[in-house]
Design an enzyme around this catalytic site. Structure first.
Site, mmCIF file in Angstrom:
data_model
loop_
_atom_site.group_PDB
_atom_site.id
_atom_site.type_symbol
_atom_site.label_atom_id
_atom_site.label_comp_id
_atom_site.label_asym_id
_atom_site.label_seq_id
_atom_site.Cartn_x
_atom_site.Cartn_y
_atom_site.Cartn_z
ATOM 1 N N THR A 1 79.250 14.549 47.951
ATOM 2 C CA THR A 1 79.907 13.268 48.181
ATOM 3 C C THR A 1 79.607 12.710 49.569
ATOM 4 O O THR A 1 79.363 13.484 50.511
ATOM 5 C CB THR A 1 81.437 13.456 48.031
ATOM 6 O OG1 THR A 1 82.099 12.276 48.474
ATOM 7 C CG2 THR A 1 81.951 14.628 48.856
ATOM 8 N N ASP A 2 79.718 11.394 49.715
ATOM 9 C CA ASP A 2 79.552 10.784 51.038
ATOM 10 C C ASP A 2 80.702 11.140 51.976
ATOM 11 O O ASP A 2 80.592 10.975 53.194
ATOM 12 C CB ASP A 2 79.401 9.258 50.927
ATOM 13 C CG ASP A 2 80.568 8.558 50.245
ATOM 14 O OD1 ASP A 2 81.528 9.239 49.825
ATOM 15 O OD2 ASP A 2 80.518 7.310 50.148
ATOM 16 N N GLU A 3 81.811 11.643 51.408
ATOM 17 C CA GLU A 3 82.988 11.928 52.242
ATOM 18 C C GLU A 3 82.750 13.051 53.235
ATOM 19 O O GLU A 3 83.543 13.225 54.162
ATOM 20 C CB GLU A 3 84.180 12.297 51.365
ATOM 21 C CG GLU A 3 84.620 11.171 50.475
ATOM 22 C CD GLU A 3 85.977 11.409 49.863
ATOM 23 O OE1 GLU A 3 86.714 12.284 50.349
ATOM 24 O OE2 GLU A 3 86.303 10.718 48.896
ATOM 25 N N TYR B 1 89.826 18.130 50.339
ATOM 26 C CA TYR B 1 88.745 17.937 49.351
ATOM 27 C C TYR B 1 87.396 17.830 50.050
ATOM 28 O O TYR B 1 86.463 18.582 49.742
ATOM 29 C CB TYR B 1 89.008 16.681 48.506
ATOM 30 C CG TYR B 1 87.764 16.177 47.804
ATOM 31 C CD1 TYR B 1 87.176 16.905 46.774
ATOM 32 C CD2 TYR B 1 87.148 14.976 48.190
ATOM 33 C CE1 TYR B 1 86.011 16.453 46.138
ATOM 34 C CE2 TYR B 1 85.996 14.520 47.568
ATOM 35 C CZ TYR B 1 85.423 15.263 46.545
ATOM 36 O OH TYR B 1 84.278 14.823 45.927
ATOM 37 N N LYS C 1 83.945 20.253 50.047
ATOM 38 C CA LYS C 1 82.616 19.784 49.617
ATOM 39 C C LYS C 1 81.603 19.994 50.756
ATOM 40 O O LYS C 1 80.461 20.392 50.517
ATOM 41 C CB LYS C 1 82.659 18.314 49.202
ATOM 42 C CG LYS C 1 83.431 18.033 47.926
ATOM 43 C CD LYS C 1 82.851 18.679 46.682
ATOM 44 C CE LYS C 1 81.538 18.079 46.244
ATOM 45 N NZ LYS C 1 81.122 18.617 44.908
#
Ligand code: NAD
Ligand code: DAU
Length: 346
Positions: free
Chosen positions: A135-137, A162, A166
């Site tokens: 993810t970009d997060e 979260y 990741k």
């Protein structure tokens, strides 16, 4: 382990791939995409069918195209029973919702970190190609007025339980490539939308609230920005990276879709015939990331990938129609999802 040279001119020809998390929102879209577009590929889905997994998401796929294995990515015995026969693993399985990770981080550490570790060990043992869906997060957030977007070189600065799990999983993938030579690629994608997304997530929550006669809920000041991509475009990008991406490389996936939450909500309200202020302001998410934005130049230049769903209003209208046409898919879980949000003041 020998690294295969893959290019857009000479893509890898995998015949049998494992898709973890293939009963979830994006994983099931990817499985449908492969079945529809790659006639020579057999897919084995490995999915634990958590609250977010739904066997119905794979309805209509012929048994000769797909095998479904109900199992946990943290279970080495399950992995030993399927990985030796596969050419590649495409790893979507995860605990994926930020709000849940804030309420209870434990399943996120287990599935996202331990699960990725178990899969990497299986890939290492059997010389299996491994694509990791991230993810970009992992890059944290940007200020609203920052002209920059995330690139493959942006520093890791995850904010939530979260996104930190990741980020940890991405690090494991990089280490297994460098230390053991596992043939990996990583993709970090922006916010997906489309049919079959769990109703805990922003867009389907608001659509199903309106259909149910409840008011949409907007966190904080509503000015947070997400970079939206249709999930089918995510699937085609993952396929391009899996078959043409260079070993050990990271590719960012995005479709130039930056929008504030309040703009997205007002687009939903307008499309569903409601007034532009017909929603409730609710408590903000703790640690809420302000803005995500992806620079997809590397993916476009190196692999020639292009998104097809470039009209957000049209994609949103199709998505709204899907939830209107498929109440049986989401209605049974609506009350419990909203009760959990209500407990959190959201
Ligand atoms: P989802 O929550 O809809 O689906 C997750 C799937 O994984 C479910 O089918 C679930 O049953 C399965 N699963 C969970 N734990 C498992 C375990 N221990 N063993 C086997 N299966 C398990 O998630 P999603 O939104 O489809 O996201 C898929 C992937 O894409 C995730 O890795 C996520 O981090 C990543 N991603 C999501 C987005 C987004 O906007 N949703 C954007 C970028 C990246
Ligand atoms: O950026 C990629 C990420 O996008 C993925 O890695 C995650 O798996 C995926 O869930 C998504 O994370 P977000 O936290 O951005 O998505 P979510 O749908 O939860 O929320 C989108 C925005 O909307 C966010 O700013 C919070 C806000 N929001 C969310 C809900 C559920 C609201 O204002 N109201 C809501 O009811």
């Amino acid at each position: 382990m020998v690294e295969t040279a893959r290019t857009p001119e000479a893509p890898a020809a995998y015949r049998h791939i494992i898709v973890t998390g293939g009963a979830g929102f994006i994983g099931s879209n990817f499985v449908h995409w492969v079945v529809d577009n790659q006639p020579d590929v057999h897919v084995t889905v490995l999915d634990a069918l958590t609250y977010a997994g739904n066997r119905e998401n794979l309805a209509g796929i012929a048994p000769e195209r797909m095998t479904f294995v109900h199992g946990d990515i943290c279970d080495p015995e399950v992995l030993a029973s399927i990985v030796p026969d596969a050419d590649a693993i495409v790893h979507f399985a995860a605990e994926s919702h930020n709000d849940n990770s804030i309420a209870d981080p434990a399943p996120f550490v287990r599935t996202n970190v331990e699960g990725t570790y178990r899969l990497l060990e299986a890939a290492r043992a059997h010389g299996t190609r491994f694509h990791h869906v991230s993810t970009d997060e992992v890059y944290g957030d940007l200020a609203l007025d920052d002209p920059a977007r995330f690139t493959e070189d942006s520093p890791y600065k995850p904010s939530s339980p979260y996104s930190s799990t990741k980020a940890a999983s991405d690090m494991l993938v990089r280490a297994w490539h460098r230390t053991y030579g596992v043939d990996v690629t990583i993709s970090n994608c922006s916010n997906n939308y489309g049919p079959r997304q769990h109703i805990e997530k922003f867009i389907p929550r608001q659509i199903t609230n309106i259909i149910s006669g409840a008011r949409p809920k907007l966190y904080g000041d509503g000015l947070n920005v997400r970079d939206w991509i249709h999930t089918e475009d995510h699937s085609s990008a993952v396929w391009a990276i899996l078959t043409c991406g260079r070993a050990g490389e990271t590719y960012l996936i995005g479709a130039d879709g930056e929008r504030s939450n309040i703009d997205v909500l007002r687009a939903i309200l307008a499309a569903m015939g409601r007034g532009s202020d017909d929603f409730d302001w609710v408590r903000d998410r703790p640690g809420h990331d302000r803005r995500y934005a992806i620079d997809p130049t590397k993916l476009r230049r190196e692999l020639g990938w292009q998104p097809r769903h470039t009209d957000f209003a049209e994609g949103l209208a199709d998505t709204i129609r899907w939830y209107q046409d498929n109440p049986g898919w989401w209605q049974a879980s609506k009350q419990a999802v909203e009760a959990k949000y209500a407990e959190q003041g959201q």
